[in-house]
Design a protein around this motif. Structure first.
Motif, mmCIF file in Angstrom:
data_model
loop_
_atom_site.group_PDB
_atom_site.id
_atom_site.type_symbol
_atom_site.label_atom_id
_atom_site.label_comp_id
_atom_site.label_asym_id
_atom_site.label_seq_id
_atom_site.Cartn_x
_atom_site.Cartn_y
_atom_site.Cartn_z
ATOM 1 N N LEU A 69 45.016 44.784 62.482
ATOM 2 C CA LEU A 69 44.414 45.297 61.253
ATOM 3 C C LEU A 69 45.471 45.867 60.316
ATOM 4 N N GLY A 70 46.403 46.623 60.898
ATOM 5 C CA GLY A 70 47.459 47.220 60.087
ATOM 6 C C GLY A 70 48.335 46.167 59.427
ATOM 7 N N VAL A 71 48.694 45.129 60.178
ATOM 8 C CA VAL A 71 49.536 44.054 59.632
ATOM 9 C C VAL A 71 48.818 43.322 58.512
ATOM 10 N N LEU A 72 47.551 43.020 58.692
ATOM 11 C CA LEU A 72 46.793 42.298 57.667
ATOM 12 C C LEU A 72 46.643 43.128 56.393
ATOM 13 N N ILE A 73 46.305 44.394 56.551
ATOM 14 C CA ILE A 73 46.159 45.259 55.374
ATOM 15 C C ILE A 73 47.496 45.414 54.653
ATOM 16 N N LEU A 74 48.562 45.604 55.431
ATOM 17 C CA LEU A 74 49.883 45.727 54.830
ATOM 18 C C LEU A 74 50.264 44.446 54.100
ATOM 19 N N GLY A 75 49.968 43.293 54.707
ATOM 20 C CA GLY A 75 50.274 42.018 54.063
ATOM 21 C C GLY A 75 49.549 41.846 52.749
ATOM 22 N N ILE A 76 48.273 42.239 52.703
ATOM 23 C CA ILE A 76 47.485 42.135 51.469
ATOM 24 C C ILE A 76 48.054 43.049 50.387
ATOM 25 N N LEU A 77 48.432 44.271 50.773
ATOM 26 C CA LEU A 77 48.996 45.216 49.807
ATOM 27 C C LEU A 77 50.333 44.713 49.256
ATOM 28 N N ILE A 78 51.186 44.208 50.151
ATOM 29 C CA ILE A 78 52.480 43.674 49.707
ATOM 30 C C ILE A 78 52.285 42.471 48.797
ATOM 31 N N ASN A 79 51.313 41.638 49.134
ATOM 32 C CA ASN A 79 51.028 40.453 48.322
ATOM 33 C C ASN A 79 50.591 40.852 46.919
ATOM 34 N N GLY A 80 49.677 41.821 46.835
ATOM 35 C CA GLY A 80 49.220 42.293 45.526
ATOM 36 C C GLY A 80 50.357 42.934 44.731
ATOM 37 N N TRP A 81 51.192 43.703 45.443
ATOM 38 C CA TRP A 81 52.336 44.334 44.764
ATOM 39 C C TRP A 81 53.299 43.265 44.236
ATOM 40 N N ALA A 82 53.551 42.212 45.009
ATOM 41 C CA ALA A 82 54.471 41.145 44.598
ATOM 42 C C ALA A 82 53.957 40.437 43.349
ATOM 43 N N ILE A 83 52.639 40.204 43.285
ATOM 44 C CA ILE A 83 52.074 39.540 42.096
ATOM 45 C C ILE A 83 52.325 40.375 40.848
ATOM 46 N N ALA A 84 52.082 41.699 40.982
ATOM 47 C CA ALA A 84 52.270 42.572 39.815
ATOM 48 C C ALA A 84 53.749 42.779 39.500
ATOM 49 N N TYR A 85 54.600 42.928 40.521
ATOM 50 C CA TYR A 85 56.023 43.219 40.305
ATOM 51 C C TYR A 85 56.775 42.020 39.728
ATOM 52 N N LEU A 86 56.515 40.836 40.272
ATOM 53 C CA LEU A 86 57.239 39.650 39.807
ATOM 54 C C LEU A 86 56.796 39.218 38.416
ATOM 55 N N ALA A 87 55.557 39.563 38.065
ATOM 56 C CA ALA A 87 55.021 39.256 36.730
ATOM 57 C C ALA A 87 55.250 37.796 36.354
ATOM 58 N N LEU A 88 54.905 36.908 37.255
ATOM 59 C CA LEU A 88 55.018 35.482 36.985
ATOM 60 C C LEU A 88 53.972 35.064 35.944
ATOM 61 N N PHE A 143 50.741 33.977 34.179
ATOM 62 C CA PHE A 143 49.330 34.138 34.534
ATOM 63 C C PHE A 143 49.118 35.204 35.621
ATOM 64 N N TYR A 144 50.079 36.122 35.773
ATOM 65 C CA TYR A 144 49.934 37.098 36.855
ATOM 66 C C TYR A 144 48.734 38.022 36.642
ATOM 67 N N GLN A 145 48.408 38.293 35.357
ATOM 68 C CA GLN A 145 47.256 39.147 35.092
ATOM 69 C C GLN A 145 45.952 38.450 35.501
ATOM 70 N N ILE A 146 45.894 37.137 35.248
ATOM 71 C CA ILE A 146 44.730 36.359 35.666
ATOM 72 C C ILE A 146 44.647 36.325 37.190
ATOM 73 N N VAL A 147 45.802 36.171 37.840
ATOM 74 C CA VAL A 147 45.833 36.137 39.299
ATOM 75 C C VAL A 147 45.358 37.464 39.886
ATOM 76 N N LEU A 148 45.801 38.579 39.295
ATOM 77 C CA LEU A 148 45.348 39.889 39.768
ATOM 78 C C LEU A 148 43.834 40.044 39.598
ATOM 79 N N ALA A 149 43.321 39.573 38.455
ATOM 80 C CA ALA A 149 41.877 39.663 38.209
ATOM 81 C C ALA A 149 41.103 38.796 39.205
ATOM 82 N N ILE A 150 41.607 37.570 39.431
ATOM 83 C CA ILE A 150 40.943 36.674 40.399
ATOM 84 C C ILE A 150 40.990 37.276 41.800
ATOM 85 N N GLY A 151 42.146 37.857 42.161
ATOM 86 C CA GLY A 151 42.287 38.455 43.490
ATOM 87 C C GLY A 151 41.327 39.622 43.687
#
Length: 253
Positions: free
Chosen positions: A7-26, A28-36
């Motif tokens: 559970l801890g690994v999965l939650i951590l992975g999801i948080l890191i994934n969301g942080w990477a989307i926002a940090y990298l700012a690729l 359509f990243y705002q659309i990706v965050l909204a979809i996520g």
């Protein structure tokens, strides 16, 4: 411990994934965050059978959109690579959340099954500690076999509780169960109940003894609960087979 780690690994992975989307700012990243974020809400509400289908549909739909957008606008290979990274981040996000939901629901099902098994293993239930229906049935089978072997009579009594108010009826049943438990022979007769009914098996008795038990019970109800008319009806009959008793009690598996 292992489940907590997963559970801890999965939650951590999801948080890191969301942080990477926002940090990298690729792109359509705002659309990706909204979809996520929207997918997390929707997947929480969806039935199990539709979770994977939803996750794959979102991933494929976003991939088709990026592919079409890239070729339509003739994007450079470098930009196409960024689109691929963006798509990978969204896909990994929804898939990890799908795995997390399945894992949590699996734990929930296991806990529900364990509670059911514990309930089946319990001998007593309720405030008055009467036998559970399962335990009542098992002990009654042994009692009836013993009575048949020793040529003794066993009598079954069912007390149906009559009261229109459901909330009051619950409290009344607890009082009647307590009085019935005080009336029977402790560690000799059997008693159980379900909603609206009390079941009693009297060992090594006869019709007159059964009637005397019922009269004592009625007297206790009148003296302690102050009812002019008894708030119940009862039926009594001699039983000699477990199958006959199970039908009378309507024991459900």
């Amino acid at each position: 411990m292992k489940k907590n780690l997963v559970l801890g690994v999965l939650i951590l992975g999801i948080l890191i994934n969301g942080w990477a989307i926002a940090y990298l700012a690729l792109p359509f990243y705002q659309i990706v965050l909204a979809i996520g974020a929207l997918s997390i809400l929707i997947m929480t509400l969806l039935h199990d059978r539709y979770l994977f289908l939803y996750a794959i549909t979102i991933a494929l739909a976003f991939g088709v959109f990026l592919t079409a957008y890239s070729f339509t606008n003739q994007k450079t290979p470098e930009m196409q690579m960024l689109y691929m990274y963006e798509h990978l981040l969204l896909t990994s996000l929804v898939l990890m959340y799908w795995i997390l939901l399945n894992f949590i629901k699996k734990i929930g099902y296991e806990n529900k099954e364990l509670k059911q098994q514990v309930k089946l293993l319990q001998k007593y239930n309720g405030v008055t500690k009467l036998l559970t229906l399962t335990e009542f049935n098992e002990q009654a089978q042994w009692l009836l076999k013993s009575s048949e072997r020793n040529k003794e009579e066993a009598w079954f009594v069912k007390i149906d509780i009559l009261y229109p108010n459901k909330r009051t009826k619950v409290n009344l049943q607890e009082d009647l169960e307590r009085l019935a438990l005080q009336t029977i022979r402790q560690k000799f007769d059997l008693i159980s109940s379900n909603s609206g009914a009390i079941y009693i098996v009297l060992k090594n008795t006869h019709a007159e003894g059964t009637q005397r038990m019922l009269e004592r019970f009625q007297e206790k109800v009148r003296s302690e609960l102050n009812f002019i008319e008894p708030p119940f009806t009862f039926m009594k009959m001699q039983v000699d087979k477990a199958s006959q008793l199970a039908a009378l009690v309507e024991i459900k598996s």
